[in-house]
Structure formats: structure tokens, C-alpha cells
Enzyme design. Structure first.
Site, mmCIF file in Angstrom:
data_model
loop_
_atom_site.group_PDB
_atom_site.id
_atom_site.type_symbol
_atom_site.label_atom_id
_atom_site.label_comp_id
_atom_site.label_asym_id
_atom_site.label_seq_id
_atom_site.Cartn_x
_atom_site.Cartn_y
_atom_site.Cartn_z
ATOM 1 N N ARG A 172 0.838 -1.199 0.000
ATOM 2 C CA ARG A 172 0.000 0.000 0.000
ATOM 3 C C ARG A 172 0.873 1.250 0.000
ATOM 4 N NH1 ARG A 172 -4.666 -0.020 4.390
ATOM 5 N NH2 ARG A 172 -5.358 1.756 3.116
ATOM 6 N N CYS A 220 -1.372 6.115 9.017
ATOM 7 C CA CYS A 220 -1.712 4.853 8.360
ATOM 8 C C CYS A 220 -2.822 5.176 7.357
ATOM 9 C CB CYS A 220 -2.126 3.797 9.378
ATOM 10 S SG CYS A 220 -3.522 4.313 10.425
#
Length: 275
Positions: free
Chosen positions: A175, A230
Site C-alpha cells: 500500500r 496509516c
């Protein structure tokens, strides 16, 4: 200390001033934490919902898990029997990801004595701890929520920290590199951010690495200011907890990647290297 072991918790629960237990089981995509709690939980534990009680509804331009409204949070915590001097232990199913979010939110709200059960419910049952389906009815608490008791980053200060200090991206490497993005509309990372996945904070049993090993993990970023983000500010709290165990101060970017990409004018980096 921000962590508590099963043995330490069992001893405290048998003492004269047991802590309040908060069950904050949650996982992106399920299973449903409330249903899991109903099937069995630590005796005396009160369930709090991460989505609706440890966060508030998202507004345009915000990340997926904005910080809770202080007034609403105060009502929730008082309903769980928490006062200003209450000792609190937070746990989830196993990896302490959502428990870390609970720990951080309560510390941000001004509670001083908040710990995470290392290894969560899995560690409790592995040690022979019993579960119950009885739902407790705690007496009312009188805690006063003091929002901002921990410092945070916004998008601008996160971007600046990526240039002048260390901004850690706690998501999975793929990611971070922008190869996949299962949740947010844009893949990649904040330019200049460094990828230190949350999963590497734990050992093979699902417990946090020892403080000295965490200090080794964060050695390259521990000499200056540190921030963490995050996808939505949940798993980043896990790395904040690991940094706390290692004795390294750091700040959370609560909006995280989901807030960053809500503004198309913000730059996006891809690939294995920061920047």
C-alpha cells in the site's frame, strides 16, 4: 508502562482497586466486535465501539476515523464507570491494533493510567482465563475529558515532518508503494514518509517486541521528531504504542492517508523509496 500482561492483569483484578476493562474489538471488514463480545468476553469488560464511540462521523475532507467529539466521548467513558483517577485496561482480540487506538484516544482525552493487554483476548484464553457472556452494569463515572492531552499532526505539519524529521507510514509495504489500495481512492504515500509496517511491532505470539528490540527497530528515526500515519489513524496508533514502549515520543496524524488524499492538490509519492 503502557502494556500489561495477562498475569499482571489477573493479579490486579484480584486486588482492592481493580482496573476498568474496555473491550474494543474491531477489524476492517469484520468480524463485528459487538457480536464477538456477546459470544464471550473478559469478566467485567465493557464493550466500546471503535467506529461510533472512539471516532465520530466523517465530514467532507476528513479521514475515515476522525477523533471523537469530546462531549460524546465523556458520556461514553462515564457510562463505562470511568473517573479521572480510574485505571483502565484496553484489549481487543489478539494483535492490539484496535486496543492501541482505544489507548491513544483515552490518553488524548486526558486519562493518565491507560494500558493495553498485551496479546489481547487470545493471550487471556491461552493462559486459562475464563470468558463470560454476562454484561456488566458499571456505576457511573465522573471523568472530565480534556481533548488534546496528546499532540497531533494535521496534513500540513505531517508534510513538514516528512521533510525535517521522520514521518512513519504504518501500512503494509504494497500500500505504501502504491501497488494496491483496497480502501482509499488513491494509492501511494506522503512524499518523504518512511514505511515501517505495524505488523513488525509484534513477535510470533502476537505480543509486542521487548523494549530493547523496539528501540533497535526505531533506531534510525529516534534522534528527531517522529510522526505516524496509516490509512485512517487506527493502525498508526499501534506504532505509537510501540514507540511509547521503546521510550520514543511521537505524534499521530489522525486523518492519515484517507484525509491526505481527500484533497487532490496534495502530492502523492509511489514506489519503494520515500519522496
Amino acid at each position: 508502562m503502557a502494556l500489561i500482561s495477562v498475569a499482571e492483569l489477573q493479579a490486579e483484578l484480584g486486588g482492592g482497586r481493580p482496573p476498568v476493562l474496555l473491550d474494543v474489538r474491531w477489524a476492517l471488514g469484520g468480524p463485528d466486535g459487538a457480536q464477538e463480545y456477546a459470544r464471550g468476553h473478559l469478566p467485567g469488560a465493557v464493550y466500546l465501539d471503535l467506529e461510533t464511540q472512539l471516532s465520530r462521523p466523517r465530514r467532507t475532507g476528513e479521514g475515515r476515523h476522525p477523533l471523537p467529539d469530546p462531549v460524546a466521548l465523556q458520556e461514553v467513558l462515564r457510562g463505562a464507570g470511568i473517573s479521572d483517577d480510574t485505571r483502565v485496561v484496553v484489549h481487543d482480540a489478539a494483535t492490539s491494533t484496535s486496543a492501541a487506538r482505544g489507548w491513544w484516544v483515552l490518553r488524548w482525552a486526558g486519562l493518565a493510567d491507560v494500558r493495553v493487554l498485551d496479546g489481547g483476548l487470545a493471550a487471556w484464553t491461552a493462559a486459562g482465563g475464563v470468558l463470560t457472556t454476562d454484561v456488566p452494569l458499571p456505576g457511573p463515572g465522573d471523568v472530565t475529558v480534556r481533548p488534546g492531552s496528546l499532540p497531533v499532526l494535521d496534513a500540513g505539519s505531517a508534510a513538514a515532518l516528512a521533510r525535517t524529521g521522520a514521518l512513519l507510514d504504518a501500512r503494509a509495504p504494497e500500500r505504501y508503494r502504491g501497488e494496491v489500495e483496497p480502501v482509499d481512492p488513491v494509492a501511494g504515500h506522503v512524499p518523504g514518509a518512511l514505511n515501517l509496517p505495524t505488523t513488525q511491532n509484534l513477535d510470533a505470539t502476537g505480543r509486542f517486541l521487548a523494549p530493547e528490540r523496539l528501540r533497535e527497530r526505531f533506531a534510525d528515526v529516534s534522534t528527531g521528531p517522529v510522526g505516524v500515519y496509516c490509512g485512517s489513524g487506527v493502525t498508526a496508533a499501534h506504532t505509537l504504542l510501540a514507540l511509547e514502549v521503546a521510550g520514543i515520543p511521537a505524534r499521530l496524524y489522525p486523518g492519515s492517508w484517507s484525509e491526505w488524499v481527500a484533497d487532490p492538490s496534495r502530492p502523492v509519492a509511489t514506489g519503494p523509496d520515500a519522496g
